[in-house]
Write an enzyme that holds these catalytic residues in place. Structure first.
Site, PDB file in Angstrom:
ATOM      1  CG  HIS A 133      -2.175  -0.803   0.983  1.00 15.75           C
ATOM      2  ND1 HIS A 133      -3.130  -0.442   0.072  1.00 15.75           N
ATOM      3  CD2 HIS A 133      -2.586  -1.967   1.520  1.00 15.75           C
ATOM      4  CE1 HIS A 133      -4.101  -1.347   0.079  1.00 15.75           C
ATOM      5  NE2 HIS A 133      -3.792  -2.282   0.943  1.00 15.75           N
TER       6      HIS A 133
ATOM      7  CE  LYS B  21     -12.705   6.632   1.286  1.00 13.89           C
ATOM      8  NZ  LYS B  21     -13.738   7.158   0.374  1.00 13.89           N
TER       9      LYS B  21
END
Length: 944
Positions: A157, A596
């Site tokens: 990532h 999120k």
């Protein structure tokens, strides 16, 4: 980076200050970094850095307001070149401080062992002790290990900021630092210091950053370095430790001991197989990943077999060999008359030759040439069988003592890693599968508008096609590039399984699973590429090679997870396939997007509810559930201590089966030091043991309490969700504020990942990947995804009832009696301890619209105050991390060195954006920003 200091010989037994050796190591590394800085950059730069350091320490540790003003003034007047030097110096210090802290953790653990202290929480010994005290039998424990699967899955990532060259240098520094705990002469200590100085110089002269975009190949190679550093040796060693602990706590008669060695810890990887949103991953990268993985493990086996051959110099004149070993020796290409009586060596020379042939067949280069040719091993089981023959022969002929030093761990490694090293997962988004099948259906003239069908008709069509003997695909049709690519990837998976073994690839994960058809589509695509083979018998289903695993990520998806799985498992064809999988089905839960979407509190609660509902659905269906936790590094993405996180899972959700992702810089933090790596793996085993086997309270009172606690959490979640959504998604201008007040744009430019920062070319928060979203908030020291909304929820909930004191008492009871809530607050406590509103306010100044800046930042500050006050109200602790003084001291010490990096990052961002607007970007300024990102991430340690 203190001035010259003497470094007296340390002692481990000092009770006056357990952290004295840590402070000494930090002083040593700081002094050596200062020496390097003076030597490389000159006295003037050294004096600037040292003045900034002393001022920052005074400001942070002594709360000297005047020092804060001086620091600001010092940093603002730096030239561009001086700024880069200062950023580099403080970034490297963050890295060196991490090394010193890791070494101190190892030192303290060793001190506990030497003192004969009770096993600590998180150790397997402590877990076994708890099980014994709870009345769990040794037979139950052994059955657990026989059936368990605990799998850390390494993923690539864009917060992985470490280059391999940097990792190698830091690994050397860690080893040299550890050596200083041993008795040394003055000369040896001086030589050790010189070698550390040399490696610190190497660090200074080595680029921290990549100037070219990171490729998937780079990510594969970077991940493999952790196998060489840690996993290849520490994982077999951990197995041995655990077996010893079990034998000690639960003795077993030799006659009843099984020779079967369960493989309960297995490594996984997404690197090279995760193509969701990453156009750089395809069938070729999957082949590359397995080729590199195979090369890595075969090189290790070659080294170990060669070393074993040197060690096992046993003569048949003195000790015999078994017929099996004699047969191996007879097949050996070694015909030297000097070894006619050394059958173990001859056998190992033959095994080496077979491994060399196997390695060359996988495209590897064998550096140490074998004596003669031999056929390659067909599979890893053949290699393991040969090693077992050696062990059996030694054990039966008074050579048991010769097994443990190397052969036992090599045999265990061969069983764990095979010829594939780690299981590579495949992942793709459900909308891609839908597009591919739409084209296949249309070209086969089966259905012209599959994507437009209602869900019921999609399911009916997919099930009918699964039962149909003919394929949709035709080699005579020209398909789109996407369709050809997706089909070729599945064919590559089939080829990989044949070449490296079935464990090489066995999972297919579907991102954005929202319907039953999303799972059936992947079954049909497997059928199209030979991975699902139907039996001719209508009453049975053939072999399914890849388990189809749904990934539920967003808040709406999590709420539908149990319903979708209930419907899927009710389909007869699917149930037959699940039966072929041992009546086991995996479900993956995503922590990042749900956060999120809905914020920290709601994300955690929706995950908890989804898990509880899935347990009920799976129990009713008679299927074993394995959960795959897609946790990130930061608390806002499901991070935090793994041990506590596993213990906080709802009852019935672990049951000896767990997979979880290890991401970004967390991989380096956990696994770059071998000893710490072994301990982190042990934590996973200990937590899984406890969560699976320690009986949960079953009395009615406990059930009623839990129901009450869950009801309160539901109310708090709803309130927190509204507060979070109102700020992030309903406040006009919030997106503009976020892109201006954080380094998100600069992170997107940084060459630290092969995947784009956003799923689409927009500035919408909805389209931004959760990883850079959380990473950006960490850089500006707000860490908003890890706490925002909690304070509002608590404050409002307390006013909704008539008896506020009773409600406070309920919250305190939840903290004391409910591991889920306790872990939630503990993680938030850690995040708040790393949050710094004064630093964050400097980032807010990057927002040019003063009205927008003041409005949003004021809301964030107010919510922070509410959250801190609410946490204090529940815990009774005003100071952050009051129950974790070691971490509190670590964070406090680091802040003084992070402050200059944050201040300079803001200044550099101002300059960079000004030149960007003027069309004349400065590469040195950009490099400075990226260096500061690296240093801040290293200093905070879990911001990815």
């Amino acid at each position: 980076m203190a001035k010259q200091l003497k470094t007296p010989t340390r002692t481990l037994t000092s009770s006056a200050d357990k952290d004295a050796p840590l402070k000494e190591d930090i002083r040593l590394l700081g002094r050596l970094l200062g020496d390097v800085l003076r030597d490389q950059q000159g006295d003037a730069v050294f004096e600037i850095v040292e003045t900034i350091r002393q001022t920052a320490v005074r400001f942070r540790r002594e709360s000297d307001v005047q020092a804060g003003a001086e620091l600001n003034k010092l940093l603002k007047k730096l030239t561009r070149e001086q700024t880069i030097s200062v950023v580099r110096a403080f970034s490297y210090f963050s890295h060196l401080a991490n090394i010193a802290e890791d070494q101190h953790h190892n030192r303290r653990r060793r001190a506990h062992l030497l003192a004969g202290s009770q096993p600590q929480d998180g150790s397997v010994a402590c877990a076994l002790e708890k099980l014994h005290d709870a009345g769990v039998s040794g037979a139950t424990v052994r059955k657990f290990f026989k059936d368990a699967l605990i799998s850390p899955v390494l993923t690539a990532h864009p917060t992985e900021v470490q280059r391999k060259s940097i990792l190698d240098a830091e690994h050397d520094i860690a080893s040299l630092l550890a050596a200083r705990d041993l008795p040394m002469t003055a000369k040896e200590r001086a030589e050790n210091t010189e070698r550390i100085h040399s490696r610190v110089t190497t660090l200074w002269q080595t680029r921290l950053l990549r100037y070219t975009k990171l490729t998937v190949e780079d990510e594969i190679n970077n991940a493999l370095s952790y196998y060489r550093m840690t996993f290849l040796r520490e994982l077999p060693a951990l197995y041995e430790d655990i077996e010893s602990e079990i034998a000690e706590r639960f003795p077993q008669r030799a006659s009843s001991a099984s020779r079967e060695q369960p493989l309960y810890i297995q490594m996984g990887s997404w690197i090279g197989g995760d193509r969701d949103g990453n156009p750089n991953v395809n069938g070729d990268t999957m082949q590359l990943a397995l080729a590199r993985q195979s090369t890595t493990i075969l090189e290790f086996y070659l080294e170990e077999v060669h070393a074993l051959g040197a060690e096992l110099s046993i003569s048949t004149f003195l000790a015999g060999v078994s017929p099996e070993v004699q047969a191996l020796a007879d097949k050996s290409p070694d015909t030297s008359e000097h070894r006619t009586d050394e059958q173990y060596r001859r056998a190992l020379i033959g095994m080496y030759a077979r491994l060399a042939a196997t390695a060359r067949a996988q495209g590897a280069t064998v550096l140490r040439k074998e004596i003669g040719s031999a056929p390659a091993y067909e599979n890893a089981a053949e290699f393991s069988s040969d090693l077992q023959a050696l062990a059996d022969s030694l054990k039966a002929r008074h050579g048991a003592a010769l097994i443990k030093p190397r052969l036992a761990s090599l045999l265990r490694a061969a069983e764990i890693f095979g010829f594939h090293l780690a299981t590579l997962d495949m992942r793709q988004s459900s909308d891609v599968h839908e597009r591919v099948l739409s084209e296949l259906f249309k070209c086969a003239q089966v259905e012209s508008a599959y994507a437009a069908l209602p869900e019921e008709k999609k399911v009916a069509l997919l099930l009918a096609e699964l039962d149909h003997p003919r394929l949709l695909y035709s080699p005579y049709v020209d398909y789109s590039e996407e369709t050809n690519s997706e089909l070729s990837i599945l064919r590559a998976a089939s080829d990989i399984r044949k070449r490296y073994g079935a464990r090489a690839i066995r999972n297919y994960i579907i991102s954005h699973t929202e319907t039953v058809s999303d799972m059936l589509e992947v079954l049909l695509l497997q059928r199209e590429t030979g991975l699902l083979r139907l039996d001719t018998d209508k009453d049975s289903v053939g072999q399914l090679e890849l388990m189809v695993i749904p990934l539920f990520e967003t808040i709406p998806d999590l709420r539908l997870a149990a319903t979708i799985m209930e419907q899927v498992m009710a389909i007869p064809q699917v149930r037959k396939l699940i039966a072929k999988q041992g009546h086991l089905q995996e479900v993956m839960l995503g922590y990042s997007d749900s956060n999120k979407d809905g914020g920290f509190l709601t994300s955690n609660w929706e995950l908890y509810k989804a898990e509880t509902q899935l347990v009920e659905v799976f129990n009713n269906a008679g299927v074993k559930l394995r959960l795959f936790h897609g946790r990130g590094g930061t608390v806002g993405r499901g991070g935090g201590p793994s041990y506590e996180a596993i213990l906080a899972q709802p009852p019935g959700t672990v049951n000896g089966q767990i997979r979880l992702t290890e991401q970004g810089e967390i991989i380096a933090s956990k696994f770059s030091n071998p000893e710490i790596g072994r301990r982190n793996l042990a934590l996973l085993v200990a937590a899984t043991l406890e969560a699976s086997l320690i009986p949960a309270p079953s009395e009615t009172r406990h059930a009623k309490k839990l129901a009450e606690f869950e009801s309160v959490m539901g109310e708090l979640s709803e309130l927190a969700y509204k507060a979070y959504r109102n700020l992030v998604y309903e406040t006009p201008g919030f997106t503009d504020y976020f892109f201006a007040a954080t380094p998100i744009a600069e992170i997107a430019e940084l060459n630290i990942g092969s995947r784009p920062a956003s799923r689409k070319a927009t500035r919408r928060i909805e389209d931004l990947r959760a990883i850079p979203w959380g990473f950006s908030w960490g850089q500006c020291r707000l860490l908003l995804p890890g706490w925002y909304g909690f304070g509002s929820a608590i404050e409002l909930w307390l006013t909704q009832g008539d008896n506020k004191a009773k409600r406070v008492a309920t919250l305190r009871a939840m903290l004391k009696e409910w591991p889920f809530f306790a872990t939630l607050l503990s993680n938030m406590d850690m995040v708040l301890s790393k949050t710094d509103l004064a630093v964050a306010s400097r980032y807010a100044e990057l927002v040019s619209d003063k009205k927008l800046r003041n409005s949003i930042f004021k809301r964030i500050v107010n919510e922070h105050e509410r959250t801190s006050a609410s946490l204090t109200l529940i815990t009774g602790k005003k100071e952050r991390l009051a129950n974790n003084p070691l971490l509190a001291r670590s964070i406090k010490n680091r802040f003084a060195y992070l402050d200059p990096l944050n201040h300079l990052q803001v200044e550099l961002i101002k300059r960079h954006r000004a030149t960007m607007n003027g069309g004349d970007a400065d590469d040195r300024v950009r490099r400075g920003i990226h260096l500061s990102i690296n240093g801040i991430a290293a200093g905070l340690r879990n911001t990815g």
